[in-house]
Design a protein around this motif. Sequence first.
Motif, PDB file in Angstrom:
ATOM      1  N   ALA A  18     -12.554  45.509  72.324  1.00 41.35           N
ATOM      2  CA  ALA A  18     -12.935  47.137  71.713  1.00 41.35           C
ATOM      3  C   ALA A  18     -10.981  47.642  72.218  1.00 41.35           C
ATOM      4  CB  ALA A  18     -13.622  47.778  71.971  1.00 41.35           C
ATOM      5  N   LEU A  19     -10.517  47.691  72.857  1.00 39.24           N
ATOM      6  CA  LEU A  19      -9.542  47.873  73.812  1.00 39.24           C
ATOM      7  C   LEU A  19      -8.291  47.771  72.608  1.00 39.24           C
ATOM      8  CD1 LEU A  19      -9.985  48.960  77.688  1.00 39.24           C
ATOM      9  CD2 LEU A  19     -10.116  50.027  75.431  1.00 39.24           C
ATOM     10  N   ASP A  20      -8.236  46.542  72.765  1.00 36.33           N
ATOM     11  CA  ASP A  20      -7.082  45.438  71.719  1.00 36.33           C
ATOM     12  C   ASP A  20      -6.985  46.077  71.104  1.00 36.33           C
ATOM     13  OD1 ASP A  20      -6.299  44.603  74.273  1.00 36.33           O
ATOM     14  OD2 ASP A  20      -8.029  42.238  73.509  1.00 36.33           O
ATOM     15  N   ILE A  21      -8.189  46.228  69.641  1.00 37.86           N
ATOM     16  CA  ILE A  21      -8.219  46.802  68.281  1.00 37.86           C
ATOM     17  C   ILE A  21      -8.427  48.056  68.041  1.00 37.86           C
ATOM     18  CG2 ILE A  21      -9.757  47.816  66.551  1.00 37.86           C
ATOM     19  CD1 ILE A  21     -11.528  45.085  67.576  1.00 37.86           C
ATOM     20  N   MET A  22      -8.601  49.113  69.340  1.00 38.89           N
ATOM     21  CA  MET A  22      -8.665  50.163  69.461  1.00 38.89           C
ATOM     22  C   MET A  22      -6.466  50.682  69.940  1.00 38.89           C
ATOM     23  SD  MET A  22     -11.469  51.833  71.261  1.00 38.89           S
ATOM     24  CE  MET A  22     -11.015  53.702  70.920  1.00 38.89           C
ATOM     25  N   LYS A  23      -5.997  49.955  70.270  1.00 37.41           N
ATOM     26  CA  LYS A  23      -4.293  50.073  70.972  1.00 37.41           C
ATOM     27  C   LYS A  23      -3.639  49.316  69.478  1.00 37.41           C
ATOM     28  CE  LYS A  23      -0.667  48.422  73.861  1.00 37.41           C
ATOM     29  NZ  LYS A  23      -0.317  46.970  74.068  1.00 37.41           N
ATOM     30  N   GLU A  24      -3.875  48.366  68.660  1.00 37.37           N
ATOM     31  CA  GLU A  24      -3.224  48.567  67.633  1.00 37.37           C
ATOM     32  C   GLU A  24      -3.628  49.627  66.010  1.00 37.37           C
ATOM     33  OE1 GLU A  24      -4.438  44.757  65.947  1.00 37.37           O
ATOM     34  OE2 GLU A  24      -4.535  43.779  67.566  1.00 37.37           O
ATOM     35  N   TRP A  25      -5.088  49.997  66.254  1.00 41.21           N
ATOM     36  CA  TRP A  25      -5.300  51.355  65.570  1.00 41.21           C
ATOM     37  C   TRP A  25      -4.893  52.739  65.788  1.00 41.21           C
ATOM     38  CZ3 TRP A  25     -11.356  52.544  64.212  1.00 41.21           C
ATOM     39  CH2 TRP A  25     -10.901  53.146  63.665  1.00 41.21           C
ATOM     40  N   GLY A  26      -4.300  53.073  67.039  1.00 40.88           N
ATOM     41  CA  GLY A  26      -3.799  53.565  67.750  1.00 40.88           C
ATOM     42  C   GLY A  26      -2.362  53.970  66.936  1.00 40.88           C
ATOM     43  N   LYS A  29      -2.027  54.531  63.208  1.00 36.47           N
ATOM     44  CA  LYS A  29      -2.739  56.268  63.442  1.00 36.47           C
ATOM     45  C   LYS A  29      -0.988  56.687  63.480  1.00 36.47           C
ATOM     46  CE  LYS A  29      -7.164  56.568  64.828  1.00 36.47           C
ATOM     47  NZ  LYS A  29      -7.757  56.586  66.417  1.00 36.47           N
ATOM     48  N   PHE A  30      -0.530  56.718  64.005  1.00 34.57           N
ATOM     49  CA  PHE A  30       0.833  57.125  64.716  1.00 34.57           C
ATOM     50  C   PHE A  30       1.859  57.136  63.894  1.00 34.57           C
ATOM     51  CE2 PHE A  30      -1.055  58.085  68.251  1.00 34.57           C
ATOM     52  CZ  PHE A  30      -0.970  59.662  68.903  1.00 34.57           C
ATOM     53  N   ARG A  31       1.694  55.891  63.419  1.00 31.98           N
ATOM     54  CA  ARG A  31       2.724  55.603  62.081  1.00 31.98           C
ATOM     55  C   ARG A  31       2.731  56.187  61.028  1.00 31.98           C
ATOM     56  NH1 ARG A  31       3.056  50.619  64.154  1.00 31.98           N
ATOM     57  NH2 ARG A  31       0.968  49.796  62.831  1.00 31.98           N
ATOM     58  N   LYS A  39      -1.184  64.507  71.008  1.00 28.96           N
ATOM     59  CA  LYS A  39      -1.150  63.174  71.903  1.00 28.96           C
ATOM     60  C   LYS A  39      -2.396  63.186  71.956  1.00 28.96           C
ATOM     61  CE  LYS A  39       1.773  66.782  74.749  1.00 28.96           C
ATOM     62  NZ  LYS A  39       2.246  67.422  75.390  1.00 28.96           N
ATOM     63  N   SER A  40      -2.014  61.370  73.013  1.00 32.59           N
ATOM     64  CA  SER A  40      -3.080  60.648  73.192  1.00 32.59           C
ATOM     65  C   SER A  40      -3.234  59.669  74.098  1.00 32.59           C
ATOM     66  CB  SER A  40      -3.467  60.099  72.345  1.00 32.59           C
ATOM     67  OG  SER A  40      -3.313  58.873  71.730  1.00 32.59           O
ATOM     68  N   ARG A  41      -4.730  59.257  74.845  1.00 30.71           N
ATOM     69  CA  ARG A  41      -4.609  58.640  75.414  1.00 30.71           C
ATOM     70  C   ARG A  41      -6.316  57.731  75.253  1.00 30.71           C
ATOM     71  NH1 ARG A  41      -6.088  62.459  80.959  1.00 30.71           N
ATOM     72  NH2 ARG A  41      -7.121  63.639  80.497  1.00 30.71           N
ATOM     73  N   VAL A  42      -7.002  56.756  76.230  1.00 29.70           N
ATOM     74  CA  VAL A  42      -7.689  56.106  76.247  1.00 29.70           C
ATOM     75  C   VAL A  42      -8.298  56.113  77.360  1.00 29.70           C
ATOM     76  CG1 VAL A  42      -9.506  54.175  75.605  1.00 29.70           C
ATOM     77  CG2 VAL A  42      -7.480  55.115  74.118  1.00 29.70           C
ATOM     78  N   CYS A  43     -10.041  56.583  77.802  1.00 32.66           N
ATOM     79  CA  CYS A  43     -10.262  56.566  79.079  1.00 32.66           C
ATOM     80  C   CYS A  43     -11.361  55.519  78.628  1.00 32.66           C
ATOM     81  CB  CYS A  43     -10.504  57.342  79.758  1.00 32.66           C
ATOM     82  SG  CYS A  43      -9.651  59.184  79.418  1.00 32.66           S
ATOM     83  N   VAL A  44     -12.179  55.194  80.173  1.00 33.12           N
ATOM     84  CA  VAL A  44     -13.333  54.102  80.052  1.00 33.12           C
ATOM     85  C   VAL A  44     -14.090  54.869  81.551  1.00 33.12           C
ATOM     86  CG1 VAL A  44     -11.924  52.182  78.477  1.00 33.12           C
ATOM     87  CG2 VAL A  44     -12.356  52.281  81.551  1.00 33.12           C
ATOM     88  N   GLY A  45     -15.034  54.454  81.200  1.00 30.64           N
ATOM     89  CA  GLY A  45     -16.361  54.737  81.965  1.00 30.64           C
ATOM     90  C   GLY A  45     -15.297  54.108  83.316  1.00 30.64           C
ATOM     91  N   HIS A  46     -16.537  55.022  84.425  1.00 28.78           N
ATOM     92  CA  HIS A  46     -15.669  54.037  86.061  1.00 28.78           C
ATOM     93  C   HIS A  46     -16.830  54.229  86.588  1.00 28.78           C
ATOM     94  CE1 HIS A  46     -12.869  51.742  88.480  1.00 28.78           C
ATOM     95  NE2 HIS A  46     -13.096  52.583  89.061  1.00 28.78           N
ATOM     96  N   ILE A  47     -16.651  55.856  87.037  1.00 29.44           N
ATOM     97  CA  ILE A  47     -17.891  56.080  88.548  1.00 29.44           C
ATOM     98  C   ILE A  47     -18.638  56.161  88.055  1.00 29.44           C
ATOM     99  CG2 ILE A  47     -17.781  57.157  90.589  1.00 29.44           C
ATOM    100  CD1 ILE A  47     -15.359  55.969  91.247  1.00 29.44           C
ATOM    101  N   GLY A  48     -19.689  56.759  88.306  1.00 25.85           N
ATOM    102  CA  GLY A  48     -20.739  57.324  86.703  1.00 25.85           C
ATOM    103  C   GLY A  48     -21.192  57.286  85.559  1.00 25.85           C
ATOM    104  N   GLU A  49     -20.310  56.810  84.844  1.00 28.70           N
ATOM    105  CA  GLU A  49     -20.549  56.123  83.826  1.00 28.70           C
ATOM    106  C   GLU A  49     -20.533  54.943  83.490  1.00 28.70           C
ATOM    107  OE1 GLU A  49     -21.283  57.681  80.743  1.00 28.70           O
ATOM    108  OE2 GLU A  49     -21.136  59.973  80.995  1.00 28.70           O
ATOM    109  N   SER A  50     -21.113  53.866  82.355  1.00 29.43           N
ATOM    110  CA  SER A  50     -20.922  53.129  82.127  1.00 29.43           C
ATOM    111  C   SER A  50     -19.207  52.457  81.921  1.00 29.43           C
ATOM    112  CB  SER A  50     -21.932  52.841  81.104  1.00 29.43           C
ATOM    113  OG  SER A  50     -21.630  51.048  80.816  1.00 29.43           O
TER     114      SER A  50
END
Length: 144
Positions: A18-26, A29-31, A39-50
């Motif tokens: 999913a992150l690989d697809i989102m990177k290409e999609w992003g 989007k910027f092109r 400005k953008s960033r992607v975050c994933v659950g780590h502590i307290g979130e899945s």
Amino acid sequence: MYICQWSLQIVFGKQKQALDIMKEWGAEKFRSSRFSKSKSRVCVGHIGESPSLVIDEYEFENLDDFTMALGEMGQPQFKQYSEAMAPLIIPGTQKWKVFRVVGSDKIIDMKCNFFIFHSGLCHGSISGRFPAFRFIIPVLFFTG
């Protein structure tokens, strides 16, 4: 200024795909859309979130640019990405949240030093210039 977050849950074991697809999609989007005004960033659950939780976050100066950027997602060059992501998203989990940033718009100039002890105590210091409401305190682990 607005923080616009697209959050979704990914099927177990499919985070990297999913992150690989989102990177290409992003990149697309910027092109070729008004997401280029953010400005953008992607975050994933780590502590307290899945780890299945993924947040695709954008910072826009105004809501008009965000609204136009979303409208542009119907263009043909984006279809391949949405189709590739569809089977990886747990149905009913995707949503947009929009936050208005309050406080100063000055740039953060901050230095943080944290010391973690095995006893579970944490001592730290923050120095520098920073406006109110514009910083996030780091999450810390305690080992014992």
